[in-house]
Design an enzyme around this catalytic site. Sequence first.
Site, mmCIF file in Angstrom:
data_model
loop_
_atom_site.group_PDB
_atom_site.id
_atom_site.type_symbol
_atom_site.label_atom_id
_atom_site.label_comp_id
_atom_site.label_asym_id
_atom_site.label_seq_id
_atom_site.Cartn_x
_atom_site.Cartn_y
_atom_site.Cartn_z
ATOM 1 N N GLY A 183 0.824 -1.203 0.000
ATOM 2 C CA GLY A 183 0.000 0.000 0.000
ATOM 3 C C GLY A 183 0.857 1.251 0.000
ATOM 4 O O GLY A 183 1.650 1.453 0.916
ATOM 5 N N GLY A 271 -5.433 0.678 3.925
ATOM 6 C CA GLY A 271 -6.577 1.496 4.296
ATOM 7 C C GLY A 271 -7.131 1.143 5.654
ATOM 8 O O GLY A 271 -6.615 0.259 6.359
ATOM 9 N N ALA A 319 -8.226 13.022 12.213
ATOM 10 C CA ALA A 319 -8.484 13.352 13.614
ATOM 11 C C ALA A 319 -9.074 14.745 13.756
ATOM 12 O O ALA A 319 -9.981 14.963 14.576
ATOM 13 C CB ALA A 319 -7.195 13.240 14.423
ATOM 14 N N HIS A 443 9.645 37.727 7.265
ATOM 15 C CA HIS A 443 10.821 37.319 6.486
ATOM 16 C C HIS A 443 11.981 37.041 7.429
ATOM 17 O O HIS A 443 12.202 37.793 8.371
ATOM 18 C CB HIS A 443 11.205 38.444 5.518
ATOM 19 C CG HIS A 443 12.466 38.165 4.752
ATOM 20 N ND1 HIS A 443 12.498 37.339 3.663
ATOM 21 C CD2 HIS A 443 13.740 38.617 4.949
ATOM 22 C CE1 HIS A 443 13.731 37.284 3.196
ATOM 23 N NE2 HIS A 443 14.504 38.050 3.966
#
Length: 464
Positions: A183, A271, A319, A443
Amino acid sequence: MKDISCKLLVIGAGPGGYVCAIRAGQLGIDTVIVEASKPGGTCLNVGCIPSKAMIHAADEFHGAVAASKGSSPVGISLSEPKIDLKKTVAWKDNIVGRLTSGVSGLLKKAKVKIVTGRAKFRDGKTVEVETETGSQIIRAENIVIATGSQPVELPNLPFGAKVLSSTEALALKALPEKITVIGAGYIGLELGTAFAKLGADVTIIEAQDRVLPLYDRELVRPVEKRLGELGIEIVLSAKAKGLSGTGALLIETADGGERKIEADAILVTVGRKPATEGWGREELVLDMDGRFIRIDEECRTSMRGIFAIGDVTGEPMLAHRAMAQGEMVAEIVASHKRSWDKVAIPAVCFTDPEIVSVGLSPDEAKQAGREIKAAQFPFSANGRAMSMADETGFVRVVARADNNLVLGIQAVGRGVSELSASFGLALEMGACLEDIAGTIHAHPTQGEALQEAALRTLGHALHI
């Protein structure tokens, strides 16, 4: 035992369940929560948190190995590093323990009664809980089903011995020399990458013709490149058939042939399925949506007074979706006017590099019939990414062509999971390209890439 009566009963103390119970307690609702094991559910105990801890440990070790080989881009050199996986797992378990204790403390603070045991419905208002000290009957005006999900088991590769689910993989005390992952979704790639960085020989088997099939190809391409750099073998369009007599994994390849793969451990990540059995669903009359419990925009089921939240109600099995649903249901029980009206739910893949997707991708927007404009800003032009010695990836913004309303934001790169909140906020607040472009971004940060992507979509990026 004396029977318990309450206004709200929550079955399952995972992210959705415990958040629901805590919020209900805060609102003064007489609340009981039932959990068979430790609070926190799959995510906290054997999923999200422990896997991210192991991924971090793998990243640290992999960086040390690079430094020992003189390939550190910032000039760090080390002698040969070693890892004690038993200590790593103990460190991970300590984190989990602190968090589960924290959840218990928060429930008690909210005056939620915790019952430890396995709950089973007798009828739509009554639940029986088998505890260590006997049977406990709980009657409630409102009940929330938050039973979560479980790993999918392959019929020809049942869990046991060297065939592992993610739960067992995260508890290994020693690193297998060869690991095969079945998977190539986010769980398989996250754990497969971590094991490869720890030094294992990793092979990943995927039935479809690409890895991470739920993400668009542009986002996945940097991840595929990194998998190759780590020496992970990817076998696509292949199906696991079972184990040979010698214990090797048998797969059917894309051309219909058969191949044997030797492995010390086989991790199955094909899954998850909703946990809809074992808690007395047969005693109820619930409308189902395929394997899932059908709910409306207030998470109400087809039975009055019964709600359902989280993985048991369908995709996305995340979640943070369950948490948001749990909070909403608690407020509905407290007579607040609430409904599920979310623009987007962030999806994060903790691969290397990480992937974040919020809202619609360019292809999804086009398939929905939208006229769009989209542009991306590469981290190779971002000062912070350069200073972290990792310029892989980009931020992409998708907007409507007519009014510049932002429809989706995606990113791939180091640490981009931390940008998911700003991406989600932009969509939830209904931001236009001009709103993002006009917001001053600090930045040097990776967040500047979001501003630059918006500017570029408007046609006037400043730093590219």
